[in-house]
Design an enzyme around this catalytic site. Structure first.
Site: not given
Ligand SMILES: NC(=O)c1ccc[n+]([C@@H]2O[C@H](COP(=O)([O-])OP(=O)(O)OC[C@H]3O[C@@H](n4cnc5c(N)ncnc54)[C@H](OP(=O)(O)O)[C@@H]3O)[C@@H](O)[C@H]2O)c1
Length: 264
Positions: A162, A149, A97, A165-166, A195
């Site tokens: 990001y 994500s 996580n 990477s996700k 979120i």
């Protein structure tokens, strides 16, 4: 949160980044369902506060193991796994996580530094940690849940590091699902939408207009709640999902299925 008849009684669950944010709430939920859990973080004070909250909800009053570790350090990850096995003798569930976001437009002077750091924390750390826990999960026929994500499915402007990477996290899960399935280990991915966790958005450094745009573009007309993600983690990690392997599940109200997205 409703988890029906799901139980993690005496299962050992390791969630990275469990001293705060979604990782903390996931750990709290596993502990409520009877698991022996681990608080892993980088700040001892935050870890101690989280551990006492988690101990309070454990039906058998289990006190969580606390391990200070930076997931960017291989030595720390080895220490984390050694500590879990020394304390509990087994591992049933790993949730990768812990993650970071750094906005980095293509003309950012720190573009490659931020890119490398996000690959290190968001991709390399879950791969190395998965390799360390594989022998233990083989013994328990356990499983791994990776937190990617929605931005791993639909790119986010100004966040190439990001986004990449996700996206890679999804393929990490797929590759491991095929490799570890025959060893009795399931590996799955969750792709959270936007979120409502202000700490995360503050770290990202964008303003409130981003949350407003995501909400406006969402078919359900709201952003996600931490419990939306916790519910899916509990399901995927449980025996109720014993035939689920190699999937990437968006928990995002359907926004990654829209054509218009956020119009950001
Ligand atoms: N919030 C969202 O909208 C959203 C959407 C999609 C995906 N996600 C993903 O969900 C996961 C959890 O995010 P969150 O919203 O709960 O954010 P958060 O509140 O910032 O939590 C991130 C966690 O990762 C930990 N962490 C970061 N770098 C670390 C490192 N080098 N070593 C050890 N721990 C480290 C943090 O620890 P510290 O407390 O020590 O910093 C924190 O516990 C992340 O993988 C994120 O990419 C979040």
């Amino acid at each position: 949160m409703s988890t029906g008849n799901i139980s993690f009684a005496d299962k050992v669950v390791l969630v990275t980044g469990s001293s705060s944010g979604m990782g903390y709430q996931m750990t709290l939920a596993f502990a409520k369902l009877g698991a022996k859990v681990v608080i892993q973080g980088r700040d001892s004070n935050k870890m101690a506060a989280a551990a006492s909250q988690v101990a309070a909800v454990s039906p058998k009053h289990y006190t969580p193991l606390q391990v200070k570790a930076d997931v960017g350090s291989d030595a720390d990850l080895q220490h984390l796994v050694d500590s879990v096995i020394r304390e509990y003798g087994q591992l049933d569930v790993l949730v990768n996580n812990a993650g970071i976001i750094a906005m980095s437009p293509i003309d950012d002077p720190d573009l490659m530094k931020k890119f490398d750091e996000q690959i290190k924390i968001n991709v390399r750390a879950p791969v190395f940690l998965s390799s360390l826990v594989t022998p233990h999960l083989m013994r328990t026929r356990g499983n791994i849940v990776n937190i990617s994500s929605g931005i791993g499915m639909r790119a986010f402007p100004g966040a190439i590091g990001y986004s990449v990477s996700k996206w890679a996290v999804i393929m990490v899960s797929e590759a491991l699902a095929l490799e570890l399935g025959p060893k009795g280990i399931r590996v799955n991915t969750i792709n959270p939408g936007f979120i409502e966790n202000q700490a995360w958005h503050d770290k990202a450094g964008y303003g409130p207009e981003v949350g407003i745009a995501f909400k406006k573009g969402n078919p359900l007309g709201r952003n996600g709640r931490i419990e939306d993600i916790v519910n899916m983690v509990i399901f995927l990690a449980s025996d109720a999902a014993s035939y689920v392997n190699g999937v990437a599940i968006p928990v995002d109200g359907g926004i990654t299925k829209t054509i218009q997205g956020t119009n950001l």
